[in-house]
Design a protein around this motif. Structure first.
Motif, short mmCIF file in Angstrom:
data_model
loop_
_atom_site.label_atom_id
_atom_site.label_comp_id
_atom_site.label_asym_id
_atom_site.label_seq_id
_atom_site.Cartn_x
_atom_site.Cartn_y
_atom_site.Cartn_z
N THR A 130 10.99 -2.19 21.62
CA THR A 130 11.62 -1.82 22.89
C THR A 130 12.29 -0.46 22.77
OG1 THR A 130 13.51 -3.16 22.23
CG2 THR A 130 11.98 -4.15 23.80
N VAL A 131 11.50 0.52 22.38
CA VAL A 131 11.99 1.88 22.23
C VAL A 131 11.82 2.61 23.56
CG1 VAL A 131 11.64 4.08 21.02
CG2 VAL A 131 11.39 1.91 19.78
N THR A 132 12.86 3.25 24.01
CA THR A 132 12.81 4.02 25.25
C THR A 132 12.94 5.49 24.90
OG1 THR A 132 13.83 2.22 26.46
CG2 THR A 132 13.88 4.37 27.50
N ILE A 133 12.09 6.30 25.50
CA ILE A 133 12.13 7.74 25.25
C ILE A 133 12.58 8.43 26.53
CG2 ILE A 133 10.76 9.77 24.65
CD1 ILE A 133 8.82 7.85 23.27
N GLN A 134 13.48 9.38 26.38
CA GLN A 134 13.98 10.12 27.53
C GLN A 134 14.01 11.60 27.16
OE1 GLN A 134 17.71 8.67 28.93
NE2 GLN A 134 18.05 10.41 30.26
N ALA A 135 13.57 12.43 28.08
CA ALA A 135 13.59 13.87 27.84
C ALA A 135 15.03 14.36 27.76
CB ALA A 135 12.85 14.59 28.96
N ALA A 136 15.27 15.28 26.85
CA ALA A 136 16.58 15.90 26.72
C ALA A 136 16.39 17.41 26.87
CB ALA A 136 17.18 15.59 25.36
N PHE A 137 17.31 18.05 27.55
CA PHE A 137 17.21 19.47 27.81
C PHE A 137 18.42 20.18 27.23
CE2 PHE A 137 14.87 17.26 31.09
CZ PHE A 137 13.64 17.87 30.99
N ILE A 138 18.18 21.38 26.73
CA ILE A 138 19.26 22.16 26.14
C ILE A 138 20.23 22.61 27.23
CG2 ILE A 138 19.79 24.34 24.97
CD1 ILE A 138 17.08 23.97 23.49
N ASP A 139 19.70 22.99 28.38
CA ASP A 139 20.57 23.42 29.47
C ASP A 139 19.94 23.09 30.82
OD1 ASP A 139 18.62 25.38 29.98
OD2 ASP A 139 19.72 26.94 28.93
N GLU A 140 20.68 23.29 31.86
CA GLU A 140 20.23 22.96 33.22
C GLU A 140 19.01 23.79 33.63
OE1 GLU A 140 20.42 20.90 36.90
OE2 GLU A 140 21.17 20.50 34.90
N ARG A 141 18.95 25.06 33.21
CA ARG A 141 17.81 25.90 33.57
C ARG A 141 16.52 25.35 32.98
NH1 ARG A 141 20.60 31.26 31.74
NH2 ARG A 141 20.27 30.02 29.91
N GLN A 142 16.58 24.86 31.76
CA GLN A 142 15.40 24.30 31.11
C GLN A 142 14.92 23.06 31.88
OE1 GLN A 142 15.96 22.52 27.25
NE2 GLN A 142 13.93 23.15 26.58
N ARG A 143 15.87 22.23 32.32
CA ARG A 143 15.51 21.03 33.08
C ARG A 143 14.84 21.42 34.39
NH1 ARG A 143 16.95 18.37 37.27
NH2 ARG A 143 18.74 19.64 37.72
N VAL A 144 15.40 22.39 35.10
CA VAL A 144 14.85 22.83 36.38
C VAL A 144 13.44 23.40 36.19
CG1 VAL A 144 15.14 24.51 38.25
CG2 VAL A 144 17.09 23.17 37.47
N ARG A 145 13.26 24.23 35.15
CA ARG A 145 11.93 24.80 34.88
C ARG A 145 10.92 23.70 34.59
NH1 ARG A 145 14.74 28.82 31.88
NH2 ARG A 145 14.31 27.67 30.00
N SER A 146 11.32 22.72 33.80
CA SER A 146 10.42 21.62 33.45
C SER A 146 10.03 20.82 34.69
CB SER A 146 11.10 20.70 32.43
OG SER A 146 10.28 19.61 32.13
N GLU A 147 11.00 20.51 35.55
CA GLU A 147 10.69 19.77 36.79
C GLU A 147 9.77 20.58 37.69
OE1 GLU A 147 14.30 18.57 38.66
OE2 GLU A 147 14.68 17.00 37.20
N ALA A 148 10.01 21.89 37.80
CA ALA A 148 9.17 22.75 38.64
C ALA A 148 7.74 22.77 38.11
CB ALA A 148 9.74 24.16 38.70
#
Length: 62
Positions: free
Chosen positions: A28-46
């Motif tokens: 029951t291992v769950t993986i979640q993306a982690a981002f260094i900063d908010e800009r990285q998260r926004v770029r990844s979502e885009a």
């Protein structure tokens, strides 16, 4: 195909070796993306949204 594996697909293949050592299934291992900063998260979502909106080769837009 990008050669990337979705996180949801990896969750089913990864097991916790410490849990297995304790006699537990450890599946029951769950993986979640982690981002260094908010800009990285926004770029990844885009990028993810852009990939979804790209029509498949040979398909026509309605």
């Amino acid at each position: 195909m990008t050669g990337n594996t979705p996180l949801s697909a990896l969750s089913g293949r990864i097991v916790c070796s410490a849990c297995r050592a304790d006699g537990l299934p450890g599946a029951t291992v769950t993986i979640q993306a982690a981002f260094i900063d908010e800009r990285q998260r926004v770029r990844s979502e885009a990028r993810m949204l852009s990939d979804r909106e790209t029509p498949l080769e040979g398909s026509r837009r309605a």
